[in-house]
Scaffold this motif. Structure first.
Motif, PDB file in Angstrom:
ATOM      1  N   THR A   1     -13.902 -11.213  54.480  1.00 15.28           N
ATOM      2  CA  THR A   1     -14.430 -12.564  54.292  1.00 15.28           C
ATOM      3  C   THR A   1     -13.641 -13.304  53.208  1.00 15.28           C
ATOM      4  O   THR A   1     -13.286 -14.461  53.374  1.00 15.28           O
ATOM      5  N   ASP A   2     -13.316 -12.583  52.109  1.00 15.15           N
ATOM      6  CA  ASP A   2     -12.532 -13.188  51.038  1.00 15.15           C
ATOM      7  C   ASP A   2     -11.167 -13.623  51.549  1.00 15.15           C
ATOM      8  O   ASP A   2     -10.701 -14.715  51.245  1.00 15.15           O
ATOM      9  N   MET A   3     -10.565 -12.734  52.334  1.00 13.54           N
ATOM     10  CA  MET A   3      -9.246 -13.026  52.852  1.00 13.54           C
ATOM     11  C   MET A   3      -9.300 -14.223  53.796  1.00 13.54           C
ATOM     12  O   MET A   3      -8.454 -15.113  53.724  1.00 13.54           O
ATOM     13  N   GLU A   4     -10.314 -14.208  54.646  1.00 10.21           N
ATOM     14  CA  GLU A   4     -10.467 -15.326  55.576  1.00 10.21           C
ATOM     15  C   GLU A   4     -10.641 -16.632  54.823  1.00 10.21           C
ATOM     16  O   GLU A   4     -10.066 -17.659  55.169  1.00 10.21           O
ATOM     17  N   ARG A   5     -11.443 -16.555  53.737  1.00 10.81           N
ATOM     18  CA  ARG A   5     -11.699 -17.761  52.958  1.00 10.81           C
ATOM     19  C   ARG A   5     -10.409 -18.279  52.333  1.00 10.81           C
ATOM     20  O   ARG A   5     -10.138 -19.475  52.355  1.00 10.81           O
ATOM     21  N   SER A   6      -9.598 -17.344  51.811  1.00 10.42           N
ATOM     22  CA  SER A   6      -8.379 -17.809  51.134  1.00 10.42           C
ATOM     23  C   SER A   6      -7.361 -18.323  52.150  1.00 10.42           C
ATOM     24  O   SER A   6      -6.615 -19.266  51.877  1.00 10.42           O
ATOM     25  N   ILE A   7      -7.325 -17.705  53.326  1.00 11.66           N
ATOM     26  CA  ILE A   7      -6.410 -18.210  54.370  1.00 11.66           C
ATOM     27  C   ILE A   7      -6.864 -19.598  54.811  1.00 11.66           C
ATOM     28  O   ILE A   7      -6.059 -20.512  54.975  1.00 11.66           O
ATOM     29  N   ARG A   8      -8.175 -19.756  54.962  1.00  8.06           N
ATOM     30  CA  ARG A   8      -8.701 -21.057  55.381  1.00  8.06           C
ATOM     31  C   ARG A   8      -8.387 -22.120  54.321  1.00  8.06           C
ATOM     32  O   ARG A   8      -7.998 -23.242  54.617  1.00  8.06           O
ATOM     33  N   HIS A   9      -8.531 -21.720  53.039  1.00  9.06           N
ATOM     34  CA  HIS A   9      -8.235 -22.634  51.935  1.00  9.06           C
ATOM     35  C   HIS A   9      -6.772 -23.064  51.979  1.00  9.06           C
ATOM     36  O   HIS A   9      -6.445 -24.244  51.876  1.00  9.06           O
TER      37      HIS A   9
ATOM     38  N   ASN B   1      -4.631 -22.970  54.542  1.00 10.79           N
ATOM     39  CA  ASN B   1      -4.352 -23.823  55.699  1.00 10.79           C
ATOM     40  C   ASN B   1      -4.846 -25.244  55.459  1.00 10.79           C
ATOM     41  O   ASN B   1      -4.183 -26.205  55.843  1.00 10.79           O
ATOM     42  N   GLY B   2      -5.994 -25.346  54.803  1.00  7.55           N
ATOM     43  CA  GLY B   2      -6.535 -26.665  54.478  1.00  7.55           C
ATOM     44  C   GLY B   2      -5.599 -27.426  53.539  1.00  7.55           C
ATOM     45  O   GLY B   2      -5.351 -28.623  53.721  1.00  7.55           O
TER      46      GLY B   2
ATOM     47  N   LEU C   1      -1.534 -31.506  52.554  1.00  7.32           N
ATOM     48  CA  LEU C   1      -0.204 -31.872  52.051  1.00  7.32           C
ATOM     49  C   LEU C   1       0.587 -32.608  53.136  1.00  7.32           C
ATOM     50  O   LEU C   1       1.230 -33.629  52.874  1.00  7.32           O
ATOM     51  N   ARG C   2       0.494 -32.088  54.367  1.00  9.05           N
ATOM     52  CA  ARG C   2       1.181 -32.743  55.483  1.00  9.05           C
ATOM     53  C   ARG C   2       0.715 -34.196  55.633  1.00  9.05           C
ATOM     54  O   ARG C   2       1.516 -35.117  55.782  1.00  9.05           O
ATOM     55  N   ARG C   3      -0.609 -34.396  55.551  1.00  8.62           N
ATOM     56  CA  ARG C   3      -1.149 -35.758  55.664  1.00  8.62           C
ATOM     57  C   ARG C   3      -0.685 -36.631  54.498  1.00  8.62           C
ATOM     58  O   ARG C   3      -0.341 -37.798  54.669  1.00  8.62           O
ATOM     59  N   ALA C   4      -0.683 -36.043  53.297  1.00  9.12           N
ATOM     60  CA  ALA C   4      -0.267 -36.800  52.105  1.00  9.12           C
ATOM     61  C   ALA C   4       1.180 -37.275  52.243  1.00  9.12           C
ATOM     62  O   ALA C   4       1.518 -38.397  51.859  1.00  9.12           O
ATOM     63  N   ILE C   5       2.032 -36.408  52.816  1.00  8.76           N
ATOM     64  CA  ILE C   5       3.437 -36.790  53.024  1.00  8.76           C
ATOM     65  C   ILE C   5       3.507 -37.945  54.021  1.00  8.76           C
ATOM     66  O   ILE C   5       4.177 -38.950  53.775  1.00  8.76           O
ATOM     67  N   GLU C   6       2.770 -37.797  55.122  1.00 10.76           N
ATOM     68  CA  GLU C   6       2.767 -38.849  56.157  1.00 10.76           C
ATOM     69  C   GLU C   6       2.274 -40.183  55.611  1.00 10.76           C
ATOM     70  O   GLU C   6       2.777 -41.236  55.947  1.00 10.76           O
TER      71      GLU C   6
ATOM     72  N   LYS D   1      -5.008 -34.729  45.016  1.00  7.38           N
ATOM     73  CA  LYS D   1      -5.788 -34.353  46.202  1.00  7.38           C
ATOM     74  C   LYS D   1      -7.267 -34.384  45.832  1.00  7.38           C
ATOM     75  O   LYS D   1      -7.669 -33.737  44.863  1.00  7.38           O
ATOM     76  N   ASP D   2      -8.052 -35.145  46.564  1.00 11.74           N
ATOM     77  CA  ASP D   2      -9.485 -35.295  46.277  1.00 11.74           C
ATOM     78  C   ASP D   2      -9.697 -35.593  44.801  1.00 11.74           C
ATOM     79  O   ASP D   2     -10.439 -34.901  44.112  1.00 11.74           O
ATOM     80  N   SER D   3      -9.004 -36.583  44.305  1.00 10.28           N
ATOM     81  CA  SER D   3      -9.064 -37.055  42.925  1.00 10.28           C
ATOM     82  C   SER D   3      -8.706 -36.020  41.851  1.00 10.28           C
ATOM     83  O   SER D   3      -9.045 -36.156  40.684  1.00 10.28           O
ATOM     84  N   GLU D   4      -7.988 -34.948  42.253  1.00 13.90           N
ATOM     85  CA  GLU D   4      -7.494 -33.997  41.251  1.00 13.90           C
ATOM     86  C   GLU D   4      -6.001 -33.747  41.452  1.00 13.90           C
ATOM     87  O   GLU D   4      -5.551 -33.573  42.579  1.00 13.90           O
ATOM     88  N   TRP D   5      -5.254 -33.703  40.344  1.00 15.27           N
ATOM     89  CA  TRP D   5      -3.821 -33.440  40.448  1.00 15.27           C
ATOM     90  C   TRP D   5      -3.600 -31.976  40.789  1.00 15.27           C
ATOM     91  O   TRP D   5      -4.149 -31.094  40.128  1.00 15.27           O
TER      92      TRP D   5
END
Ligand code: C2E
Ligand code: MG
Ligand code: MG
Ligand code: MG
Length: 288
Positions: A15-23, A25-26, A31-36, A66-70
């Motif tokens: 579960t921890d691993m899944e959470r960190s992978i999900r984080h 990927n998010g 970042l991709r959107r921010a570049i665009e 990102k979300d008002s945090e550097w």
């Protein structure tokens, strides 16, 4: 509890691993959107000449809110390097930097030499030099106003011919090359002769050691003297105290950068910085 039961241990880890992978990927998607959306910014940190304390240039450092945090720059860069976004981030940094320089010039300011950090993956791309030079020209600047900062692993990578080709092409167009974080890796000054390196940046860990009395600055002194013998100039980074500044000046270091002088600034803070420089200039001239 989890230790006593193998299955539940596995469940917890997974579960921890899944959470960190999900984080992760998010973060990559964000970042991709921010570049665009053109949301990648740069902060510029001033560099001063030891000789007279005059402004000599800036280092551009990537900034992303990102979300008002550097997001810390090192974290952003390693995320980008691991997700194929490094070239896109690099292009955003280049265009943001060149735009800020153009705005400065329109206000009658002289940016001086502006250093841009470049990752190894960017230098391996055979289009990098051409694209960078085109962008510099398109913004109305000349190659000699730009410095690219590369790290030691770049210099040590003999297996990749593209890096040498890129660095030579940039150098021929007047772009200077600085070796960043010098002393933290395995490159020696003799490695530097392979490439057209103009500046050595002494890593801030050595600068920090200066007033802790370790070796009385023997290493820094040696780096400066050897760099000068090889025809290179030296920038000290991470200068935080007057004592460090004084020692480096006495050792003949060429350029200074660090919180003592100025922190990295977003575009809106640059006007105040130049006004401050102008206010100080007569004093510097008197001292010199
Ligand atoms: P760097 O290139 O060695 O940049 C210097 C770092 O030291 C910057 O951190 C700067 O804010 C910080 N610094 C400056 N003066 C002082 C000081 O007096 N004390 C202390 N403690 N720190 C000081 P930042 O902006 O967080 O960047 C961290 C690293 O991320 C950079 O180290 C560089 O390796 C990388 N980086 C930043 N921007 C870019 C970029 O656009 N492209 C690439 N490829 N890497 C970048
Ligand atoms: Mg740097
Ligand atoms: Mg550095
Ligand atoms: Mg560093």
């Amino acid at each position: 509890q989890a230790k006593r039961n193998g299955r539940s241990t596995y469940a917890v880890y997974s579960t921890d691993m899944e959470r960190s992978i999900r984080h992760r990927n998010g973060m990559v998607e964000a970042l991709r959107r921010a570049i665009e959306r053109d949301e990648i910014q740069v902060a510029l940190q001033p560099q001063l000449r030891f000789l007279d304390g005059a402004h000599s240039g800036f280092e551009a450092l990537v900034r992303w809110k990102k979300d008002s945090e550097w997001v810390p720059a090192a974290e952003l860069i390693s995320l980008a390097e691991q997700s194929d976004l490094i070239s896109a981030v690099g292009r955003s940094v280049v265009s943001a930097t060149l735009s800020v320089m153009r705005d400065m010039k329109r206000k009658g300011r002289v940016p001086g030499k502006v250093a841009i950090n470049v990752a190894a993956a960017q230098l391996r791309d055979l289009n990098f030099a051409k694209e960078l030079l085109a962008a510099i020209a398109a913004h109305g600047h000349s190659g000699s106003e730009i410095v690219i900062e590369v790290t030691e692993n770049v210099i040590l990578d003999r297996t990749n011919e593209a890096i040498g080709v890129t660095l030579n092409r940039l150098s021929e167009a007047g772009v200077k090359i600085a070796l960043d974080d010098f002393g933290t890796g395995y490159a020696s000054l003799t490695h530097l002769q392979r490439y057209p390196v103009s500046y050595i940046k002494i890593d801030r860990s050595f600068v920090a050691d200066l007033n802790r009395g370790y070796g009385n600055g023997a290493i820094v002194r040696a780096i400066i003297s050897l760099a000068h013998d090889l025809g290179m100039e030296v920038v000290a980074e991470g200068i935080e105290t007057q004592a460090q500044y004084q020692s480096l000046m006495e050792m003949g270091c060429d350029y200074a950068q660090g919180y003592l002088l100025a922190k990295p600034m977003l575009v809106e803070q640059i006007d105040a910085y130049f006004l401050d420089c102008e206010a100080k200039r007569p004093v510097a001239a008197l001292v010199a």
